[in-house]
Design a protein around this motif. Structure first.
Motif, short mmCIF file in Angstrom:
data_model
loop_
_atom_site.label_atom_id
_atom_site.label_comp_id
_atom_site.label_asym_id
_atom_site.label_seq_id
_atom_site.Cartn_x
_atom_site.Cartn_y
_atom_site.Cartn_z
N UNK A 1 124.36 87.67 -37.90
CA UNK A 1 123.36 88.59 -37.37
C UNK A 1 123.99 89.78 -36.66
N UNK A 2 125.16 89.55 -36.07
CA UNK A 2 125.80 90.57 -35.23
C UNK A 2 125.55 90.36 -33.76
N UNK A 3 124.64 89.43 -33.43
CA UNK A 3 124.44 89.07 -32.03
C UNK A 3 123.72 90.13 -31.21
N UNK A 4 123.71 89.92 -29.92
CA UNK A 4 122.93 90.77 -29.01
C UNK A 4 123.40 92.22 -28.99
N UNK A 5 124.67 92.46 -29.33
CA UNK A 5 125.22 93.81 -29.18
C UNK A 5 125.60 94.45 -30.52
N UNK A 6 124.93 94.03 -31.57
CA UNK A 6 125.32 94.51 -32.90
C UNK A 6 125.15 96.01 -33.07
N UNK A 7 124.28 96.63 -32.28
CA UNK A 7 124.04 98.07 -32.41
C UNK A 7 124.77 98.88 -31.35
N UNK A 8 125.64 98.24 -30.59
CA UNK A 8 126.43 98.94 -29.58
C UNK A 8 127.84 99.20 -30.09
N UNK A 9 128.40 100.32 -29.70
CA UNK A 9 129.81 100.58 -29.96
C UNK A 9 130.66 99.72 -29.02
N UNK A 10 131.88 99.47 -29.43
CA UNK A 10 132.75 98.63 -28.60
C UNK A 10 132.95 99.23 -27.21
N UNK A 11 132.99 100.54 -27.14
CA UNK A 11 133.17 101.22 -25.85
C UNK A 11 132.03 100.96 -24.88
N UNK A 12 130.88 100.53 -25.40
CA UNK A 12 129.71 100.27 -24.56
C UNK A 12 129.69 98.86 -23.99
N UNK A 13 130.65 98.02 -24.38
CA UNK A 13 130.59 96.60 -24.03
C UNK A 13 131.31 96.24 -22.73
N UNK A 14 131.99 97.21 -22.14
CA UNK A 14 132.84 96.89 -20.99
C UNK A 14 132.05 96.32 -19.82
N UNK A 15 130.81 96.78 -19.63
CA UNK A 15 130.06 96.35 -18.45
C UNK A 15 128.74 95.66 -18.80
N UNK A 16 128.64 95.08 -19.98
CA UNK A 16 127.39 94.39 -20.31
C UNK A 16 127.24 93.15 -19.43
N UNK A 17 126.01 92.78 -19.18
CA UNK A 17 125.72 91.68 -18.26
C UNK A 17 125.51 90.37 -19.00
N UNK A 18 125.53 89.30 -18.24
CA UNK A 18 125.23 87.98 -18.79
C UNK A 18 123.83 87.97 -19.39
N UNK A 19 122.89 88.55 -18.68
CA UNK A 19 121.50 88.55 -19.15
C UNK A 19 121.37 89.28 -20.48
N UNK A 20 122.07 90.40 -20.61
CA UNK A 20 122.03 91.16 -21.87
C UNK A 20 122.65 90.36 -23.00
N UNK A 21 123.75 89.67 -22.73
CA UNK A 21 124.44 88.90 -23.76
C UNK A 21 123.62 87.71 -24.24
#
Length: 383
Positions: free
Chosen positions: A174-194
């Motif tokens: 599926x690509x998971x919760x962050x499939x539409x985010x660039x890798x650069x956007x993942x540095x500060x994602x939260x537990x709730x978002x994941x």
């Protein structure tokens, strides 16, 4: 006669959905043994609904609380001994291994030695000790029926076909919760978002594994052992809709796929009733309403954990154990807000780099590697 079912992880996501399937078909199934953790209220409800003969909980404290509330209605065990007693229960026809992590290894082996069929939802068992599990299952003539939606799909697509004519298998992700985010956007994602998976309702660990794509890497290694294919013949594609659960390509270029709405109860039921298919209260797939299905290639720069999994699988020996164990600890630390999301991958990579591989490990060597990897993963990135 009713099929008698034992479940490891009865209060988790797969365990509760397995019991839902069983409740929908009381004429077909009987629950004989359950293993859970510390959710005493839920396990009490399950005992009263399904009347198992044996129940195991996490530890002596949980067992004492359960006994104080249920009395002598059921045999109560705890710890690893309890897991093995549930797994190898003499009255069971099938064990559903829905427990998370490497704790499923010893009880799964015990069930196989007891001649109990395995409904496999605990992928870490095959990651850590695929050679031991598959050798034992072959020797004891015990069927291993996959429950993961992807491996169930492949199992179904292979049904009745000549394995020698398989060109490759294609695992969908599926690509998971962050499939539409660039890798650069993942540095500060939260537990709730994941934890917000776009398609599936799963436990916390598997949901985080889906976001990092470690889950797909684990599935690649699992597929290698389940279906006997080398890693060059196992591919991964991103499929955001999660309608095609996986595919098999044959020598003549024909591709057979298994499709359905995202609902884990369907592969669970298939494992419980195999080789039969029976009706259930599931929403049928409407392809017209779905409209379009999309695919894109796996980007290993975006998801480096998939490359790490292929590397671990090809290396073999104790390296897959280390990959899986380091990930378990890293996910725990992320959920506890001890490390950042992208540090999950950093922990895994660092532990793998420091591991001295043992080729052809036995059970004790696997358990030692697992313990070492967990200890190392807990130490990484401490102040």
């Amino acid at each position: 006669m009713k099929k008698r079912i034992a479940i490891l992880g009865s209060t988790g996501s797969i365990g509760t959905q397995t019991l839902d399937v069983i409740a929908n078909h009381p004429e077909r199934f009987e629950v004989v043994a359950l293993a859970a953790g510390r959710n005493i209220d839920l396990i009490l409800e399950q005992i009263r609904t399904f009347c198992p003969r044996v129940v195991s909980v996490a530890d002596a404290s949980a067992a004492s609380e359960l006994k104080s509330r249920i009395g002598d209605e059921v045999q109560i065990e705890h710890g690893e001994r309890g897991l093995i007693q549930v797994a190898a229960h003499s009255g069971a026809d099938m064990l559903v291994t829905a427990i998370v992590g490497s704790r499923g290894l010893a009880p799964t082996l015990a069930a196989i030695e007891a001649g109990v069929a395995i409904g496999l939802a605990n992928k870490e068992t095959l990651i850590s000790a695929g050679h031991l599990i598959m050798e034992a299952a072959k020797r004891r003539a015990v069927p291993i029926i996959p429950i993961d939606s992807e491996h169930s799909a492949i199992f179904q697509c292979l049904n009745g076909e000549n394995p020698a004519q398989v060109k490759r298998i294609i695992l969908t992700a599926s690509g998971g919760a962050f499939r539409d985010k660039q890798r650069s956007e993942l540095a500060r994602v939260t537990v709730e978002e994941a934890l917000r998976h776009p398609n599936w309702s799963m436990g916390a660990k598997i949901t985080i594994d889906s976001a990092t794509m470690v889950n797909k890497g684990l599935e690649v290694i699992e597929a290698h052992w389940l279906f006997g294919l080398d890693y060059d013949r196992i591919e991964v594609v991103i499929h955001p809709e999660s309608i095609i659960h996986s595919m098999v390509e044959y020598a003549d270029t024909s591709i057979i796929a298994q499709l359905g709405n995202p609902d884990m109860r369907v592969p669970i039921q298939y494992a419980l009733t195999y080789p039969e298919r029976i009706a259930g209260p599931y929403r049928p797939l409407d392809l017209v309403r779905a409209g379009a299905l999309h695919f894109r290639p796996m980007d290993t720069d975006r998801y480096p954990s998939v490359s790490m999994a292929y590397d671990a699988g090809r290396c073999g020996g104790t390296m897959p154990t280390v990959f899986s164990a380091a990930n378990e600890v890293a996910v725990e630390r992320f959920l506890q807000r001890d490390i950042e999301f992208l540090q999950i991958e950093d922990v895994i990579a660092s532990v793998m780099e420091q591991h001295q591989v043992t080729p052809h490990p036995g059970l004790e060597e696997i358990l030692a590697a697992d313990h070492w990897a967990r200890d190392m993963a807990r130490r990484m990135f401490r102040p």
